[in-house]
Design a protein around this motif. Structure first.
Motif, PDB file in Angstrom:
ATOM      1  N   CYS A 182       3.174  16.370  -1.299  1.00 53.82           N
ATOM      2  CA  CYS A 182       1.796  16.130  -0.554  1.00 53.82           C
ATOM      3  C   CYS A 182       1.310  16.543  -1.572  1.00 53.82           C
ATOM      4  O   CYS A 182       0.456  15.730  -1.657  1.00 53.82           O
ATOM      5  N   GLN A 183       1.679  17.094  -2.973  1.00 51.01           N
ATOM      6  CA  GLN A 183       1.162  17.090  -4.243  1.00 51.01           C
ATOM      7  C   GLN A 183       0.896  15.178  -4.675  1.00 51.01           C
ATOM      8  O   GLN A 183      -0.218  14.528  -5.304  1.00 51.01           O
ATOM      9  N   ARG A 184       2.107  14.233  -4.288  1.00 46.52           N
ATOM     10  CA  ARG A 184       1.727  13.281  -4.979  1.00 46.52           C
ATOM     11  C   ARG A 184       0.988  12.084  -4.091  1.00 46.52           C
ATOM     12  O   ARG A 184       0.391  10.959  -3.819  1.00 46.52           O
ATOM     13  N   TYR A 185       1.194  12.630  -2.475  1.00 45.75           N
ATOM     14  CA  TYR A 185      -0.091  11.861  -1.938  1.00 45.75           C
ATOM     15  C   TYR A 185      -1.125  12.071  -2.100  1.00 45.75           C
ATOM     16  O   TYR A 185      -1.788  11.185  -1.954  1.00 45.75           O
ATOM     17  N   LEU A 186      -1.501  13.063  -2.774  1.00 40.69           N
ATOM     18  CA  LEU A 186      -2.649  13.070  -2.737  1.00 40.69           C
ATOM     19  C   LEU A 186      -3.802  12.639  -4.395  1.00 40.69           C
ATOM     20  O   LEU A 186      -4.707  12.130  -4.156  1.00 40.69           O
ATOM     21  N   VAL A 187      -2.486  12.667  -5.162  1.00 40.26           N
ATOM     22  CA  VAL A 187      -3.176  11.295  -6.261  1.00 40.26           C
ATOM     23  C   VAL A 187      -3.078  10.620  -5.922  1.00 40.26           C
ATOM     24  O   VAL A 187      -4.117   9.412  -6.495  1.00 40.26           O
ATOM     25  N   VAL A 188      -2.129   9.980  -5.084  1.00 39.69           N
ATOM     26  CA  VAL A 188      -2.081   8.448  -4.645  1.00 39.69           C
ATOM     27  C   VAL A 188      -3.148   7.735  -3.693  1.00 39.69           C
ATOM     28  O   VAL A 188      -4.071   6.830  -4.324  1.00 39.69           O
ATOM     29  N   GLN A 189      -3.430   8.811  -3.187  1.00 37.11           N
ATOM     30  CA  GLN A 189      -4.942   8.924  -2.331  1.00 37.11           C
ATOM     31  C   GLN A 189      -6.097   8.368  -3.150  1.00 37.11           C
ATOM     32  O   GLN A 189      -6.979   7.784  -2.945  1.00 37.11           O
ATOM     33  N   ALA A 190      -6.269   9.636  -4.282  1.00 36.98           N
ATOM     34  CA  ALA A 190      -7.244   9.440  -4.939  1.00 36.98           C
ATOM     35  C   ALA A 190      -7.325   8.115  -5.862  1.00 36.98           C
ATOM     36  O   ALA A 190      -8.196   7.707  -6.125  1.00 36.98           O
ATOM     37  N   SER A 191      -6.260   7.794  -5.925  1.00 40.78           N
ATOM     38  CA  SER A 191      -6.423   6.286  -7.461  1.00 40.78           C
ATOM     39  C   SER A 191      -6.185   5.299  -6.548  1.00 40.78           C
ATOM     40  O   SER A 191      -6.809   4.737  -6.958  1.00 40.78           O
ATOM     41  N   ARG A 192      -6.160   5.308  -5.598  1.00 43.93           N
ATOM     42  CA  ARG A 192      -6.215   4.208  -4.051  1.00 43.93           C
ATOM     43  C   ARG A 192      -7.547   4.117  -3.997  1.00 43.93           C
ATOM     44  O   ARG A 192      -8.945   2.839  -4.289  1.00 43.93           O
ATOM     45  N   SER A 193      -8.465   4.957  -4.288  1.00 43.48           N
ATOM     46  CA  SER A 193      -9.993   4.644  -3.905  1.00 43.48           C
ATOM     47  C   SER A 193     -10.635   4.794  -4.466  1.00 43.48           C
ATOM     48  O   SER A 193     -11.332   4.299  -5.066  1.00 43.48           O
ATOM     49  N   LEU A 194     -10.437   5.509  -5.784  1.00 42.93           N
ATOM     50  CA  LEU A 194     -11.022   5.174  -7.348  1.00 42.93           C
ATOM     51  C   LEU A 194     -10.695   3.052  -7.212  1.00 42.93           C
ATOM     52  O   LEU A 194     -12.119   2.516  -7.751  1.00 42.93           O
ATOM     53  N   TYR A 195      -9.623   3.120  -6.694  1.00 37.42           N
ATOM     54  CA  TYR A 195      -9.056   1.176  -7.243  1.00 37.42           C
ATOM     55  C   TYR A 195     -10.417   0.557  -6.722  1.00 37.42           C
ATOM     56  O   TYR A 195     -11.114  -0.140  -7.492  1.00 37.42           O
ATOM     57  N   THR A 196     -10.509   1.176  -5.042  1.00 32.79           N
ATOM     58  CA  THR A 196     -11.201   0.401  -4.259  1.00 32.79           C
ATOM     59  C   THR A 196     -12.608   0.196  -4.416  1.00 32.79           C
ATOM     60  O   THR A 196     -13.562  -0.082  -4.170  1.00 32.79           O
ATOM     61  N   VAL A 197     -13.449   1.406  -5.212  1.00 27.69           N
ATOM     62  CA  VAL A 197     -14.702   1.573  -5.081  1.00 27.69           C
ATOM     63  C   VAL A 197     -15.367   0.667  -6.915  1.00 27.69           C
ATOM     64  O   VAL A 197     -15.825   0.202  -6.592  1.00 27.69           O
ATOM     65  N   ARG A 198     -13.702   0.655  -7.775  1.00 26.80           N
ATOM     66  CA  ARG A 198     -13.959  -0.147  -8.732  1.00 26.80           C
ATOM     67  C   ARG A 198     -14.620  -1.272  -8.447  1.00 26.80           C
ATOM     68  O   ARG A 198     -14.686  -2.197  -9.774  1.00 26.80           O
ATOM     69  N   THR A 199     -13.078  -2.399  -7.779  1.00 26.91           N
ATOM     70  CA  THR A 199     -12.870  -3.229  -7.863  1.00 26.91           C
ATOM     71  C   THR A 199     -13.535  -4.071  -6.415  1.00 26.91           C
ATOM     72  O   THR A 199     -13.249  -5.367  -6.217  1.00 26.91           O
ATOM     73  N   GLY A 200     -13.954  -3.583  -5.645  1.00 23.56           N
ATOM     74  CA  GLY A 200     -13.903  -3.368  -4.066  1.00 23.56           C
ATOM     75  C   GLY A 200     -13.161  -4.975  -3.330  1.00 23.56           C
ATOM     76  O   GLY A 200     -12.874  -5.346  -2.758  1.00 23.56           O
ATOM     77  N   ALA A 201     -11.270  -4.647  -4.181  1.00 25.01           N
ATOM     78  CA  ALA A 201     -10.026  -4.626  -3.351  1.00 25.01           C
ATOM     79  C   ALA A 201      -9.245  -3.526  -2.670  1.00 25.01           C
ATOM     80  O   ALA A 201      -9.535  -2.868  -2.981  1.00 25.01           O
ATOM     81  N   VAL A 202      -8.101  -3.606  -2.701  1.00 22.25           N
ATOM     82  CA  VAL A 202      -7.450  -2.593  -2.212  1.00 22.25           C
ATOM     83  C   VAL A 202      -5.932  -2.691  -2.452  1.00 22.25           C
ATOM     84  O   VAL A 202      -5.392  -4.036  -3.436  1.00 22.25           O
ATOM     85  N   ALA A 203      -5.038  -1.834  -2.948  1.00 24.25           N
ATOM     86  CA  ALA A 203      -3.972  -2.078  -3.577  1.00 24.25           C
ATOM     87  C   ALA A 203      -2.848  -1.187  -3.083  1.00 24.25           C
ATOM     88  O   ALA A 203      -3.207  -0.132  -2.505  1.00 24.25           O
ATOM     89  N   SER A 204      -1.787  -1.190  -3.617  1.00 20.07           N
ATOM     90  CA  SER A 204      -0.653  -0.920  -2.869  1.00 20.07           C
ATOM     91  C   SER A 204      -0.423   1.003  -3.571  1.00 20.07           C
ATOM     92  O   SER A 204      -1.115   0.786  -4.806  1.00 20.07           O
TER      93      SER A 204
END
Length: 260
Positions: A182-204
Motif C-alpha cells: 500500500c505504501q508503494r501503491y500510494l507513491v506510484v499513484q501520486a507519480s502517475r498523477s503528476l506525470y499526467t498533469v505535467r504532460t497530458g499523457a499517461v505512463a506506466s
C-alpha cells in the motif's frame, strides 16, 4: 482473426484466447472487438502486473448474455493457470466509449483476481480510453482509433488533479497502511498523477516513477528508488512497510498535490 501473440507470455496469450473466444460465442453480433490496455499496452507488463482488457460491445449485454459472462469470469480464476487469476477489465459499450461524453457510465466489470462481476465505472475513465486509443493492443476487431476519439489533454489533466488533495486518505481507506504494498501503491499513484498533469499523457507505473525521479524535487529520489526497487516484491499482506516509509509516502502525495 485473433492475434496469436499479443504479449510475450505464451501462457497469458492462451488465457486471452480463452476469454475472447468465450466472449464472441456469448455476445454474437454484439461483439465488436477485444483489446489490451493498461500496463501491457504501455509496454510495461510483467508477471507483477494485472492484465487489463476491454471487450467492446454494441450494447449492454442482455440478461442471458450477462449471466453467461458472469459464469465465464466465475470459472476463469479456478482453471489453475497463473494468468487466469490476473485479468481485469470491462465490457465497454461502443457508444459510451467513443467520446468523453460517455464518461462515468457503468460497464460490466471484473476486478483483478475476482470471480464476481459488477457494474462499475472503473474502466470508463479518461486514462483508460487514452491508453486504448494511443497504445491499445488489438486481440481481435477494428483498430482502436476507429472506436475512440482523441481524449483532450485538458480532460486528462483535470481528472488527474481532481483526486490529489485526498489521495492518501482515499488510498489508505481501502489499503492498509500496515502493508508495504500500500505504501508503494500510494507513491506510484501520486507519480502517475503528476506525470499526467505535467504532460497530458499517461505512463506506466514504472515509467511514472522514473519520470518523477528526473522531474520532481530531488529530495524524493530515495523514496522513488525504494518503491521502484521493491516493486518486484509483489503483494504480501504480512509484509510491513519499511520504517518511516509510509510517512514519506504521505508527504510525497501532499507534495504532488501542492505542485500539481
Amino acid at each position: 482473426m485473433l492475434n496469436p501473440h499479443p504479449t510475450r507470455f505464451a501462457d497469458l496469450n492462451g488465457v486471452l484466447h480463452e476469454l475472447v473466444t468465450d466472449a464472441q460465442a456469448i455476445l454474437g453480433d454484439s461483439f465488436v472487438g477485444a483489446y489490451l490496455q493498461g500496463s501491457f499496452a504501455l509496454g510495461a507488463g510483467d508477471r507483477h502486473s494485472d492484465c487489463d482488457f476491454l471487450v467492446v460491445v454494441r450494447g449492454r449485454p442482455d440478461a442471458a448474455q450477462e449471466a453467461a459472462l458472469r459464469e465465464v469470469h466465475r470459472q476463469l480464476p479456478r482453471r489453475g493457470g497463473f494468468w487466469h487469476g490476473h485479468l481485469e477489465g470491462s465490457y465497454a459499450v461502443a457508444s459510451d466509449l467513443r467520446t468523453t461524453a460517455g464518461l462515468g457510465r457503468e460497464w460490466l466489470y471484473v476486478d483483478h483476481g475476482s470471480d464476481e462481476m459488477i457494474w462499475s465505472t472503473h474502466c470508463n475513465q479518461p486514462w483508460t480510453r487514452w491508453i486504448l486509443r494511443e497504445h491499445g493492443i488489438t486481440l481481435v476487431g477494428p483498430c482502436p482509433e476507429r472506436l475512440v476519439e482523441p481524449v483532450p489533454d485538458t480532460v486528462l489533466r483535470d481528472c488527474a488533479r481532481a483526486g490529489l488533495a485526498t489521495l492518501a486518505d482515499d488510498v489508505l481507506a481501502w489499503c492498509s497502511p500496515s502493508v508495504a504494498w500500500c505504501q508503494r501503491y500510494l507513491v506510484v499513484q501520486a507519480s502517475r498523477s503528476l506525470y499526467t498533469v505535467r504532460t497530458g499523457a499517461v505512463a506506466s507505473k514504472r515509467d511514472a516513477l522514473r519520470w518523477a525521479m528526473m522531474h520532481a524535487d530531488p529530495r524524493w529520489r530515495p523514496l522513488l528508488q525504494q518503491v521502484l526497487a521493491d516493486r518486484d516484491l509483489g503483494l504480501d499482506p504480512a509484509s510491513a512497510p519499511r520504517p518511516g516509509s509510509m510517512d514519506q509516502a504521505r508527504a510525497f502525495a501532499s507534495y504532488v498535490a501542492d505542485v500539481a
